[in-house]
Each structure stands twice: as structure tokens, then as C-alpha cells.
Design a protein around this motif. Sequence first.
Motif, short mmCIF file in Angstrom:
data_model
loop_
_atom_site.label_atom_id
_atom_site.label_comp_id
_atom_site.label_asym_id
_atom_site.label_seq_id
_atom_site.Cartn_x
_atom_site.Cartn_y
_atom_site.Cartn_z
N LEU A 207 0.83 -1.21 0.00
CA LEU A 207 0.00 0.00 0.00
C LEU A 207 0.86 1.26 0.00
CD1 LEU A 207 -2.82 1.30 0.23
CD2 LEU A 207 -2.56 1.15 2.73
N LEU A 208 1.85 1.32 0.89
CA LEU A 208 2.66 2.53 1.02
C LEU A 208 3.48 2.78 -0.24
CD1 LEU A 208 3.80 2.13 4.73
CD2 LEU A 208 2.28 3.89 3.82
N LEU A 209 4.14 1.75 -0.75
CA LEU A 209 4.99 1.95 -1.92
C LEU A 209 4.17 2.25 -3.17
CD1 LEU A 209 7.13 0.74 0.02
CD2 LEU A 209 8.13 -0.37 -1.97
N THR A 210 3.02 1.60 -3.31
CA THR A 210 2.20 1.84 -4.49
C THR A 210 1.61 3.25 -4.48
OG1 THR A 210 1.63 -0.52 -4.60
CG2 THR A 210 0.25 1.01 -5.83
N LEU A 211 1.10 3.70 -3.34
CA LEU A 211 0.51 5.03 -3.25
C LEU A 211 1.55 6.13 -3.41
CD1 LEU A 211 -2.15 4.67 -0.40
CD2 LEU A 211 -2.53 4.81 -2.87
N VAL A 212 2.65 6.02 -2.66
CA VAL A 212 3.68 7.06 -2.71
C VAL A 212 4.36 7.07 -4.07
CG1 VAL A 212 5.87 7.83 -1.73
CG2 VAL A 212 4.04 7.06 -0.23
N GLY A 213 4.71 5.89 -4.58
CA GLY A 213 5.35 5.82 -5.89
C GLY A 213 4.44 6.30 -7.00
N LEU A 244 7.86 5.58 -10.53
CA LEU A 244 7.48 4.34 -11.21
C LEU A 244 8.20 3.14 -10.61
CD1 LEU A 244 6.11 2.78 -13.52
CD2 LEU A 244 8.04 3.42 -14.98
N LEU A 245 9.50 3.29 -10.31
CA LEU A 245 10.27 2.19 -9.74
C LEU A 245 9.74 1.82 -8.36
CD1 LEU A 245 13.89 3.27 -10.77
CD2 LEU A 245 12.53 1.42 -11.74
N VAL A 246 9.45 2.83 -7.54
CA VAL A 246 8.91 2.55 -6.20
C VAL A 246 7.55 1.88 -6.31
CG1 VAL A 246 8.05 3.63 -4.08
CG2 VAL A 246 10.22 4.38 -5.08
N MET A 247 6.71 2.35 -7.21
CA MET A 247 5.39 1.74 -7.37
C MET A 247 5.50 0.28 -7.80
SD MET A 247 2.18 2.99 -9.74
CE MET A 247 3.02 2.52 -11.26
N LEU A 248 6.42 -0.02 -8.71
CA LEU A 248 6.60 -1.40 -9.16
C LEU A 248 7.10 -2.28 -8.03
CD1 LEU A 248 8.11 -0.86 -12.72
CD2 LEU A 248 5.79 -1.56 -12.13
N LEU A 249 7.95 -1.73 -7.16
CA LEU A 249 8.40 -2.51 -6.00
C LEU A 249 7.23 -2.80 -5.06
CD1 LEU A 249 11.82 -0.79 -5.19
CD2 LEU A 249 11.48 -3.19 -5.83
N GLY A 250 6.30 -1.88 -4.98
CA GLY A 250 5.12 -2.12 -4.14
C GLY A 250 4.17 -3.12 -4.75
N VAL A 251 3.97 -3.03 -6.06
CA VAL A 251 3.07 -3.98 -6.74
C VAL A 251 3.63 -5.38 -6.67
CG1 VAL A 251 2.07 -4.60 -8.95
CG2 VAL A 251 2.09 -2.21 -8.23
N GLY A 252 4.95 -5.50 -6.87
CA GLY A 252 5.59 -6.81 -6.80
C GLY A 252 5.48 -7.58 -8.09
N PRO A 253 6.12 -8.76 -8.16
CA PRO A 253 6.08 -9.57 -9.38
C PRO A 253 4.70 -10.17 -9.60
CG PRO A 253 7.14 -10.78 -7.61
CD PRO A 253 6.92 -9.38 -7.10
N PRO A 254 4.36 -10.49 -10.83
CA PRO A 254 3.04 -11.12 -11.08
C PRO A 254 2.96 -12.50 -10.45
CG PRO A 254 4.42 -11.19 -13.05
CD PRO A 254 5.15 -10.33 -12.06
N ARG A 255 1.79 -12.82 -9.96
CA ARG A 255 1.59 -14.13 -9.36
C ARG A 255 1.42 -15.19 -10.46
NH1 ARG A 255 -2.74 -12.87 -4.48
NH2 ARG A 255 -1.42 -11.39 -3.33
N PRO A 256 1.98 -16.36 -10.25
CA PRO A 256 1.82 -17.40 -11.27
C PRO A 256 0.37 -17.84 -11.42
CG PRO A 256 2.80 -18.30 -9.26
CD PRO A 256 2.77 -16.82 -9.09
N CYS A 257 -0.03 -18.08 -12.64
CA CYS A 257 -1.40 -18.53 -12.91
C CYS A 257 -1.55 -20.00 -12.54
CB CYS A 257 -1.75 -18.33 -14.37
SG CYS A 257 -1.74 -16.61 -14.89
#
Length: 261
Positions: A207-213, A244-257
Motif C-alpha cells: 500500500l505505502l509503496l504503491t501510493l507514494v510511488g 514508477l520504480l517505487v510503485m513497481l516494487l510495491g506492486v511486486g512480481p506477477p503471481r503465477p497462474c
Amino acid sequence: MDLWLTLRLDGLALLFALLITGIGALVTLYASSYLAGHGRLGSFLGQLFLFMSAMLGVVVADNLLAMFICWELTSLSSYALVGFHRERPQARRSALQALLVTVAGGQALLVGLLLLAHMGGALELSTLARQGAELRAHPLYLPALLLVLAGAFTKSAQVPFHTWLPGAMEAPTPVSAYLHSATMVKAGIYLLMRLHPALGGTASWALLLTLVGGATMLWGAARSLAEADLKRLLAYATLAVLGLLVMLLGVGPPRPCTRRS
């Protein structure tokens, strides 16, 4: 708890070390021509090399305290570089603003790192990375996370700590190109990447990294569209990329299907 000076050069540290030294070498050549004949060229290059050494210390240090010492050295050396034209009042004000913001964030970071060391019983980043589950379940996780993020956000000029970066463009052009577009502002990104195994993966982190980033990315992109000054345009474009970099760190890698049978 024993105190050791430990260094680590893994893939992440090597990538940033190559970025620091490679761009630093090009900027040094450019600065030698840009300030050719200037009476303080020697002191300028000395301050630039001090900053480069401190940044290398940040990325190769495996010990929390050693990394923090190098972290603060980047703030002190950047203060001298931003205020290089000390005859200009605006340059002195911009250097002081950058110093106060990044040092204040550094003090928060120090407390956060000490909390991490207390929680994990170790000062080595590599050891703490293997204790991620225990650290995330610790009662002090949220205070430690907030303090660490405060240090990382101030150094990488995230909203609302972003105002020092456009002001720091009062520095000579080689400083703006090296410190504020290529290396110093990446220190916060590096710290978040390095601590992701220990602190990442929680709702608070995301939440914090996605919002701030996301806010930093949008603000930097919007302000860059309205700028006519090339150096300030570079500053706001850098803000957008950092966000953008901070937001991507907050979102994280995609989950495997997963397939349903």
C-alpha cells in the motif's frame, strides 16, 4: 551481537556498482571539460570522488551500520557539490535544503535499521533477508517499516519529500547529471530492493509503496510537461521514473497462474 565489516557483491550490488562507476567516469571526463580553467576544479573532483566512493560503499556494504555511514556521506558530499557556486544565495539555500531533508530521513533510517537489527538479532543484510517471515510477524515490524521507508523516500525524492530535487538543480550540470539523475536518488531504490526479502510482501509494504510511488510518478510527469528549463525538466522527469520504480516494487512480481482441472 558482534560487529563486523562485511561486504557483498552479488548481482544487484554489481549492477549498481557498474552504474556508479561507469556513469561516474563519463561525468568526470565531462566535468573536467565543463570546469576547465576553474580555480576549484581540483576540489570539485575530490568531492565528486568522495561521493562516488560513498555510493559504492552503500551498494557493497552488507553491514547495516557501514551502509548507514556511507549513506550519510553521500548527503554530506552532495551538500558540497550542490553548493559549489557558493557565491550564489540560491545555490546555498538549495544545498542546505537537500542536506536537511536527506539527513532528517537518514536519522529515521538509522532508527529503523537498529530496530531491524534488534528484531533479527543480526546486523548483516544477508542474514536479515533469510529471516523475512519472522521479521514480518514481529510486533515492531510496522514502526521499523515506516522508519526505513522514510529514509528511502527522502533520499529518492518521493512525494512529499520531493521538493529538494528540483532545487538541487542549482548545482553545476555534471552534478545534476550524476547525483540527481543517475546515482544518489537511486540509493533509496537500492535500499528498497535490498530489504524487499526482509520487509516486502505485506499489505502495508504494498500500500505505502504503491501510493507514494504512484503519486510521485504522476506529479513528476505532470510537472515536467509544464517546464521550459531543461535542468528542471530533467529533475521532474527523474521524479516520474523514481516514482514508477517505487510503485513497481510495491506492486511486486506477477503471481503465477494456476489452472483448474
